[in-house]
Design an enzyme around this catalytic site. Structure first.
Site, PDB file in Angstrom:
ATOM      1  N   MET A  32     -17.287 -42.702  56.204  1.00  9.12           N
ATOM      2  CA  MET A  32     -17.167 -44.280  56.722  1.00  9.12           C
ATOM      3  C   MET A  32     -16.616 -44.314  58.100  1.00  9.12           C
ATOM      4  O   MET A  32     -15.822 -43.528  58.462  1.00  9.12           O
ATOM      5  CB  MET A  32     -16.160 -44.753  55.649  1.00  9.12           C
ATOM      6  CG  MET A  32     -16.308 -44.696  54.061  1.00  9.12           C
ATOM      7  SD  MET A  32     -15.031 -45.741  53.152  1.00  9.12           S
ATOM      8  CE  MET A  32     -15.456 -44.926  51.517  1.00  9.12           C
TER       9      MET A  32
ATOM     10  N   ASP B 145     -17.967 -38.825  51.054  1.00  2.36           N
ATOM     11  CA  ASP B 145     -18.110 -40.355  51.688  1.00  2.36           C
ATOM     12  C   ASP B 145     -17.665 -40.371  52.966  1.00  2.36           C
ATOM     13  O   ASP B 145     -16.559 -40.356  53.449  1.00  2.36           O
ATOM     14  CB  ASP B 145     -17.143 -41.226  50.835  1.00  2.36           C
ATOM     15  CG  ASP B 145     -17.901 -41.541  49.313  1.00  2.36           C
ATOM     16  OD1 ASP B 145     -18.932 -42.057  49.249  1.00  2.36           O
ATOM     17  OD2 ASP B 145     -17.115 -41.386  48.525  1.00  2.36           O
TER      18      ASP B 145
ATOM     19  N   SER C  73     -16.372 -37.220  43.662  1.00  2.74           N
ATOM     20  CA  SER C  73     -16.419 -37.913  45.017  1.00  2.74           C
ATOM     21  C   SER C  73     -14.918 -37.653  45.553  1.00  2.74           C
ATOM     22  O   SER C  73     -13.823 -37.846  45.177  1.00  2.74           O
ATOM     23  CB  SER C  73     -16.211 -39.543  45.111  1.00  2.74           C
ATOM     24  OG  SER C  73     -15.774 -40.076  46.297  1.00  2.74           O
TER      25      SER C  73
ATOM     26  N   MET D 110     -21.804 -44.184  55.097  1.00  2.00           N
ATOM     27  CA  MET D 110     -21.421 -45.592  55.095  1.00  2.00           C
ATOM     28  C   MET D 110     -21.221 -45.985  56.337  1.00  2.00           C
ATOM     29  O   MET D 110     -19.954 -46.205  56.695  1.00  2.00           O
ATOM     30  CB  MET D 110     -20.445 -45.995  54.118  1.00  2.00           C
ATOM     31  CG  MET D 110     -20.910 -46.187  52.682  1.00  2.00           C
ATOM     32  SD  MET D 110     -19.493 -46.039  51.468  1.00  2.00           S
ATOM     33  CE  MET D 110     -19.096 -44.005  51.419  1.00  2.00           C
TER      34      MET D 110
ATOM     35  N   HIS E 219     -19.683 -35.117  46.109  1.00  2.00           N
ATOM     36  CA  HIS E 219     -20.022 -36.266  46.960  1.00  2.00           C
ATOM     37  C   HIS E 219     -19.098 -36.538  48.058  1.00  2.00           C
ATOM     38  O   HIS E 219     -17.672 -36.549  47.946  1.00  2.00           O
ATOM     39  CB  HIS E 219     -19.963 -37.381  45.783  1.00  2.00           C
ATOM     40  CG  HIS E 219     -20.542 -38.932  46.371  1.00  2.00           C
ATOM     41  ND1 HIS E 219     -21.753 -38.956  46.639  1.00  2.00           N
ATOM     42  CD2 HIS E 219     -19.860 -39.920  46.968  1.00  2.00           C
ATOM     43  CE1 HIS E 219     -21.681 -40.395  46.799  1.00  2.00           C
ATOM     44  NE2 HIS E 219     -20.464 -40.815  47.283  1.00  2.00           N
TER      45      HIS E 219
ATOM     46  N   MET F  22     -25.077 -48.928  44.695  1.00  2.00           N
ATOM     47  CA  MET F  22     -23.683 -49.136  44.485  1.00  2.00           C
ATOM     48  C   MET F  22     -23.332 -49.826  43.381  1.00  2.00           C
ATOM     49  O   MET F  22     -23.771 -51.279  43.199  1.00  2.00           O
ATOM     50  CB  MET F  22     -23.280 -49.944  45.801  1.00  2.00           C
ATOM     51  CG  MET F  22     -23.416 -48.786  47.142  1.00  2.00           C
ATOM     52  SD  MET F  22     -22.456 -47.320  46.983  1.00  2.00           S
ATOM     53  CE  MET F  22     -20.704 -47.639  46.615  1.00  2.00           C
TER      54      MET F  22
ATOM     55  N   HIS G 104     -22.781 -39.212  51.539  1.00  2.00           N
ATOM     56  CA  HIS G 104     -22.970 -40.776  51.375  1.00  2.00           C
ATOM     57  C   HIS G 104     -22.693 -41.308  52.550  1.00  2.00           C
ATOM     58  O   HIS G 104     -21.458 -41.659  53.024  1.00  2.00           O
ATOM     59  CB  HIS G 104     -22.215 -41.282  50.170  1.00  2.00           C
ATOM     60  CG  HIS G 104     -22.429 -42.745  50.290  1.00  2.00           C
ATOM     61  ND1 HIS G 104     -21.834 -43.469  49.105  1.00  2.00           N
ATOM     62  CD2 HIS G 104     -23.137 -43.706  50.718  1.00  2.00           C
ATOM     63  CE1 HIS G 104     -21.970 -44.663  49.119  1.00  2.00           C
ATOM     64  NE2 HIS G 104     -22.908 -44.867  50.220  1.00  2.00           N
TER      65      HIS G 104
ATOM     66  N   ASP H 243     -22.739 -45.379  42.085  1.00  2.00           N
ATOM     67  CA  ASP H 243     -21.575 -44.855  42.710  1.00  2.00           C
ATOM     68  C   ASP H 243     -20.629 -45.992  42.869  1.00  2.00           C
ATOM     69  O   ASP H 243     -20.826 -47.262  43.374  1.00  2.00           O
ATOM     70  CB  ASP H 243     -22.022 -44.533  44.123  1.00  2.00           C
ATOM     71  CG  ASP H 243     -20.707 -43.937  44.860  1.00  2.00           C
ATOM     72  OD1 ASP H 243     -19.571 -43.999  44.360  1.00  2.00           O
ATOM     73  OD2 ASP H 243     -20.956 -43.763  46.032  1.00  2.00           O
TER      74      ASP H 243
HETATM   75  C1  DX5 Z   1     -16.864 -46.156  47.519  1.00  2.00           C
HETATM   76  C2  DX5 Z   1     -17.529 -44.804  47.596  1.00  2.00           C
HETATM   77  C3  DX5 Z   1     -17.401 -43.937  46.242  1.00  2.00           C
HETATM   78  C4  DX5 Z   1     -15.982 -43.762  45.762  1.00  2.00           C
HETATM   79  C5  DX5 Z   1     -16.314 -43.913  44.343  1.00  2.00           C
HETATM   80  O1  DX5 Z   1     -17.540 -47.029  48.632  1.00  2.00           O
HETATM   81  O2  DX5 Z   1     -19.069 -44.870  48.027  1.00  2.00           O
HETATM   82  O3  DX5 Z   1     -18.141 -42.752  46.440  1.00  2.00           O
HETATM   83  O4  DX5 Z   1     -15.401 -42.474  45.852  1.00  2.00           O
HETATM   84  O5  DX5 Z   1     -14.656 -43.997  43.891  1.00  2.00           O
HETATM   85  P1  DX5 Z   1     -14.451 -44.463  42.338  1.00  2.00           P
HETATM   86  O6  DX5 Z   1     -15.243 -43.489  41.403  1.00  2.00           O
HETATM   87  O7  DX5 Z   1     -12.937 -44.380  42.135  1.00  2.00           O
HETATM   88  O8  DX5 Z   1     -14.853 -45.943  42.411  1.00  2.00           O
HETATM   89 ZN    ZN Z   2     -20.157 -42.879  47.737  1.00  2.00          ZN
END
Ligand code: DX5
Ligand code: ZN
Length: 246
Positions: free
Chosen positions: A57, A55, A30, A88, A53, A157, A86, A195
Site C-alpha cells: 500500500m 499487501d 495475508s 494497492m 499474500h 475485493m 497485491h 480478499d
Molecule cells: C485489505 C487487504 C487484505 C487484508 C485482509 O486491503 O488487501 O489482504 O489483509 O485482511 P482480513 O482478512 O483481516 O480482512
Molecule cells: Zn490483499
C-alpha cells in the site's frame, strides 16, 4: 460431489455443463495481520499455505502505507511459500514489474489504477509471474470481460482495500457468482480470489459463489495457531466449493 451433468445459471439462461469433480481451493494468509517486526517467522508459521499474500500500500491509492520491493525481496528469500503480491498502489504500470524481479510468483494490480492493464498483464507474464487484476467493491467485472484471457487470476475485493480486520461485504457475492459464470462460459484457466473479511463465518459463502483462492489476514494471524487456522479454512472451503466444469 462427483462428476456428471449439472444445470448452471449463466446470465439469464440455464446451461447444462459437465462437471469433472471438486474444485481445488487455495488459502493465502495475508501478512498484513502479522507482526511486521518478525516477518520471516510469521511466514514460516503458515508454511502449509498455498501462497503468502503480501499487501503493498502506498498511502495514495489507499489511505495506508505498508511495504515495498526491498521487503518483498527479503521475504522471498526467507520462505519457500510463493508470494502473492497485491499492489494497492498508484501507477502499477511503472512499479509492478519490479515485484516480479523481487521474487513474487503472482502480482495483482488494481484495474482502477492501471493505465494499460493488458500491456501490464503481458509484461508481468513475460517476466515469469502470474498476472492478476483486482476490482474494488464498486468496480463491476463486466466492462473487463474481454480482458480475462490475459489474466491468471481475478481478485474481487470483499472490503474496501486499505486495512485488515474489516467486515466482509455480502453485497459482493453476486459479483463473485457472475465472474465464476464468465470463467466457466469461456472455459478460462484462471483463479478467482476473494480478499477482505474472509473467515470461518464467511468462507463458505465465497466458495459456494465460485471463489477458489481465499485471502485471510485476521482469521489466520489473529489466532494462536495460524497453521491450524489455514487447515481449517481450507477444509471448510473445499467442502463448500462448487465443482469444476469441463
Ligand atoms: C485489505 C487487504 C487484505 C487484508 C485482509 O486491503 O488487501 O489482504 O489483509 O485482511 P482480513 O482478512 O483481516 O480482512
Ligand atoms: Zn490483499
Amino acid at each position: 460431489m462427483s462428476e456428471g451433468w449439472r444445470d448452471r445459471w449463466v446470465g439469464t439462461q440455464v446451461l447444462r455443463i459437465w462437471f469433472a469433480g471438486p474444485m481445488s481451493v487455495q488459502i493465502n494468509p495475508s501478512i498484513l495481520s502479522a507482526d511486521f517486526a518478525r516477518l520471516a517467522e510469521e511466514a514460516k508459521a503458515v508454511e502449509g499455505a498455498d501462497w503468502l499474500h503480501v499487501d503493498v500500500m502506498d498511502s495514495h491509492f489507499v489511505p495506508n502505507l505498508t511495504l515495498g520491493v526491498p521487503v518483498v525481496e527479503s521475504l522471498s528469500r526467507a520462505t519457500q511459500t510463493p508470494l502473492d503480491c497485491h499492489l494497492m498502489i498508484e501507477d502499477p504500470d511503472r512499479w509492478a514489474p519490479a515485484y516480479v524481479e523481487a521474487g513474487a510468483g503472482s502480482v495483482t494490480f488494481h484495474v482502477e489504477a492501471a493505465a494499460a492493464p493488458v500491456r501490464l498483464a503481458r509484461e508481468i507474464r513475460a517476466k515469469g509471474a502470474r498476472a492478476s487484476m483486482a476490482l474494488r467493491p464498486a468496480t463491476p467485472v463486466e466492462p473487463y470481460e474481454d480482458l480475462l484471457p490475459e489474466l491468471d487470476m481475478l481478485l474481487i475485493m470483499t472490503v474496501e482495500p486499505g486495512f485488515g480486520g474489516q467486515a466482509f461485504l455480502d453485497i459482493m457475492l453476486p459479483k463473485i457468482r457472475r465472474t465464476r459464470a464468465l470463467i466457466d462460459r469461456y472455459g478460462l484457466d484462471m483463479w478467482l480470489q476473494v480478499d477482505g473479511g474472509v473467515s470461518a463465518e464467511t468462507i463458505e459463502r465465497c466458495a459456494e459463489a465460485g471463489a477458489d483462492v481465499f485471502v485471510a489476514g485476521s482469521a489466520v494471524y489473529g489466532t494462536d495457531d495460524p497453521a491450524a487456522a489455514v487447515r481449517a479454512l481450507r477444509e471448510q472451503a473445499a467442502a463448500a466449493a462448487v465443482e469444476v466444469p469441463r
